[in-house]
Design a protein around this motif. Structure first.
Motif, PDB file in Angstrom:
ATOM      1  N   PHE A   1      -6.317  -6.117 -12.638  1.00  0.00           N
ATOM      2  CA  PHE A   1      -5.493  -5.725 -11.882  1.00  0.00           C
ATOM      3  C   PHE A   1      -5.941  -4.573 -10.812  1.00  0.00           C
ATOM      4  CE2 PHE A   1      -1.746  -2.338 -11.863  1.00  0.00           C
ATOM      5  CZ  PHE A   1      -0.836  -3.130 -11.499  1.00  0.00           C
ATOM      6  N   LYS A   2      -6.852  -3.808 -11.287  1.00  0.00           N
ATOM      7  CA  LYS A   2      -7.485  -2.907 -10.376  1.00  0.00           C
ATOM      8  C   LYS A   2      -8.082  -3.649  -9.189  1.00  0.00           C
ATOM      9  CE  LYS A   2      -7.778   1.100 -13.418  1.00  0.00           C
ATOM     10  NZ  LYS A   2      -7.090   2.031 -12.569  1.00  0.00           N
TER      11      LYS A   2
ATOM     12  N   PHE B   1      -9.007   4.040  -0.750  1.00  0.00           N
ATOM     13  CA  PHE B   1      -9.749   3.036  -0.971  1.00  0.00           C
ATOM     14  C   PHE B   1     -11.080   3.395  -1.974  1.00  0.00           C
ATOM     15  CE2 PHE B   1     -12.877   0.064   0.172  1.00  0.00           C
ATOM     16  CZ  PHE B   1     -12.453  -1.080  -0.374  1.00  0.00           C
ATOM     17  N   CYS B   2     -11.798   4.861  -1.466  1.00  0.00           N
ATOM     18  CA  CYS B   2     -12.995   5.015  -2.031  1.00  0.00           C
ATOM     19  C   CYS B   2     -12.474   5.366  -3.737  1.00  0.00           C
ATOM     20  CB  CYS B   2     -13.646   6.265  -1.321  1.00  0.00           C
ATOM     21  SG  CYS B   2     -14.249   5.633   0.210  1.00  0.00           S
TER      22      CYS B   2
ATOM     23  N   THR C   1       0.832  -1.301   0.043  1.00  0.00           N
ATOM     24  CA  THR C   1       0.007  -0.123  -0.032  1.00  0.00           C
ATOM     25  C   THR C   1       0.812   1.262   0.047  1.00  0.00           C
ATOM     26  OG1 THR C   1      -1.692  -1.227   1.232  1.00  0.00           O
ATOM     27  CG2 THR C   1      -1.912   1.096   1.141  1.00  0.00           C
ATOM     28  N   ILE C   2       2.024   1.428   0.856  1.00  0.00           N
ATOM     29  CA  ILE C   2       2.717   2.498   0.604  1.00  0.00           C
ATOM     30  C   ILE C   2       3.573   2.425  -0.592  1.00  0.00           C
ATOM     31  CG2 ILE C   2       5.169   3.076   1.566  1.00  0.00           C
ATOM     32  CD1 ILE C   2       4.322   1.580   4.316  1.00  0.00           C
ATOM     33  N   LEU C   3       3.763   1.655  -1.245  1.00  0.00           N
ATOM     34  CA  LEU C   3       4.547   1.438  -2.599  1.00  0.00           C
ATOM     35  C   LEU C   3       3.448   2.040  -3.550  1.00  0.00           C
ATOM     36  CD1 LEU C   3       6.791  -1.383  -2.824  1.00  0.00           C
ATOM     37  CD2 LEU C   3       7.484   0.636  -2.459  1.00  0.00           C
TER      38      LEU C   3
ATOM     39  N   SER D   1      -7.944  -4.903  -3.397  1.00  0.00           N
ATOM     40  CA  SER D   1      -8.089  -6.082  -2.184  1.00  0.00           C
ATOM     41  C   SER D   1      -6.839  -5.838  -1.635  1.00  0.00           C
ATOM     42  CB  SER D   1      -7.880  -7.420  -2.919  1.00  0.00           C
ATOM     43  OG  SER D   1      -6.790  -7.689  -3.567  1.00  0.00           O
ATOM     44  N   CYS D   2      -5.539  -5.481  -2.040  1.00  0.00           N
ATOM     45  CA  CYS D   2      -4.287  -5.242  -1.414  1.00  0.00           C
ATOM     46  C   CYS D   2      -4.585  -4.059  -0.433  1.00  0.00           C
ATOM     47  CB  CYS D   2      -3.234  -4.822  -2.241  1.00  0.00           C
ATOM     48  SG  CYS D   2      -1.621  -4.457  -1.462  1.00  0.00           S
ATOM     49  N   VAL D   3      -5.225  -2.827  -0.827  1.00  0.00           N
ATOM     50  CA  VAL D   3      -5.396  -1.692   0.182  1.00  0.00           C
ATOM     51  C   VAL D   3      -6.473  -2.208   1.549  1.00  0.00           C
ATOM     52  CG1 VAL D   3      -6.235   0.777   0.240  1.00  0.00           C
ATOM     53  CG2 VAL D   3      -4.872  -0.264  -1.697  1.00  0.00           C
ATOM     54  N   TRP D   4      -7.509  -2.855   0.948  1.00  0.00           N
ATOM     55  CA  TRP D   4      -8.399  -3.206   1.650  1.00  0.00           C
ATOM     56  C   TRP D   4      -7.617  -4.176   3.022  1.00  0.00           C
ATOM     57  CZ3 TRP D   4     -12.626  -2.109   3.923  1.00  0.00           C
ATOM     58  CH2 TRP D   4     -13.402  -2.880   4.669  1.00  0.00           C
TER      59      TRP D   4
END
Length: 214
Positions: A168-169, A105-106, A25-27, A174-177
Motif C-alpha cells: 500500500f505504501k 516524497f522523500c 496527491t492532494i487528498l 508511485s502516486c506521488v511520484w
C-alpha cells in the motif's frame, strides 16, 4: 490525429478510485495533514497535563512514564515538521509546483525503508517477536492468546501484515511520484509551447516587414 504528451507514455495519470494523480496527491496530503494535526494536539495535551500519561505499577507492572519533557518536545517538533511537509505537498499539487512535492516524497521513501527494515528484522530474527511479547505488561490485551500461537505462524502472519502495508505504501509512493512527473512534464511542455508560439509570432512579423519592404 490526437497528440500524446511524451510524459504520459511511461506512467499512469490515474490512481485509486479512478481519480487523477494530482487529485490523489492532494487528498493524500490532506489526510496526512489531519493525522499529524491530531497527533500534535495529543502531544500538546500530554505536555500540558503529564499526569494523565503516568501509569501506576498496578497497571504496567512497574512505575512507567509515557514520555519525559525532552522527548515530548522532540515529538512536537517532528509533528510540526510533518505538518509543514504535508502542507507543502498539498499546496504543490494544487498549484502545480513540482518542487514542493519533493519533501513529502522523500518522507514516503524514508517511511517505506523503515517498514522494510522491520520486515527484514522479523525475517532474520524471528525469536525477537516472542521476546518483545514477553516484555509487554501482564494485563496487555490478548497477550496469552498471542503467546500461545505457533512462533512460525506468528512470524508468517506478521510478515503478511507488513507486506500488505509495504504494498500500500509503495502504491502511494508511485502516486506521488507520478504526480511530480506529471506536473514537471506539464510545466516543461507549457514553456516549450510558449517559446514556439512566440517564435512563430516573431517569424510572421519579420516576414510581413520583409514583404512590405519588397
Amino acid at each position: 490525429m490526437k497528440m500524446v504528451a511524451p510524459w504520459t507514455r511511461f506512467y499512469s495519470n490515474s490512481c485509486c478510485l479512478c481519480c487523477h494523480v494530482r487529485t490523489g496527491t492532494i487528498l493524500l496530503g490532506i489526510w496526512y495533514l489531519i493525522i499529524n494535526a491530531v497527533v500534535l494536539l495529543i502531544l500538546l495535551s500530554a505536555l500540558a497535563d503529564p499526569d494523565q500519561y503516568h501509569f501506576s505499577s498496578s497497571e504496567l507492572g512497574g512505575d512507567f512514564e509515557f514520555m519525559d519533557d525532552a522527548n515530548m518536545c522532540i515529538a512536537i517538533a517532528i509533528s510540526l515538521l510533518m505538518i509543514l511537509i504535508c502542507a507543502m505537498a498539498t499546496y504543490g499539487a494544487y498549484k502545480q509546483h513540482a518542487a514542493w512535492i519533493i519533501p513529502f516524497f522523500c518522507y514516503q521513501i524514508f517511511d517505506f525503508a523503515l517498514n522494510a527494515l522491520v520486515a527484514v528484522t522479523v525475517l532474520v530474527y524471528p525469536n525477537s517477536i516472542q521476546e518483545y511479547i514477553r516484555q509487554l505488561p501482564p494485563n496487555f490485551p490478548h497477550k496469552d492468546d498471542i503467546m500461545s500461537v505457533n512462533p512460525t505462524c506468528l512470524v508468517l502472519i506478521i510478515l503478511l501484515f507488513i507486506s500488505i502495508i509495504l504494498t500500500f505504501k509503495g502504491y502511494l509512493i508511485s502516486c506521488v511520484w507520478n504526480c511530480y512527473r506529471y506536473i514537471n512534464g506539464r510545466n516543461s511542455s507549457d514553456v516549450l509551447v510558449y517559446v514556439t508560439s512566440n517564435d512563430t509570432t516573431i517569424l510572421s512579423a519579420i516576414l510581413g516587414v520583409h514583404q512590405t519592404m519588397c
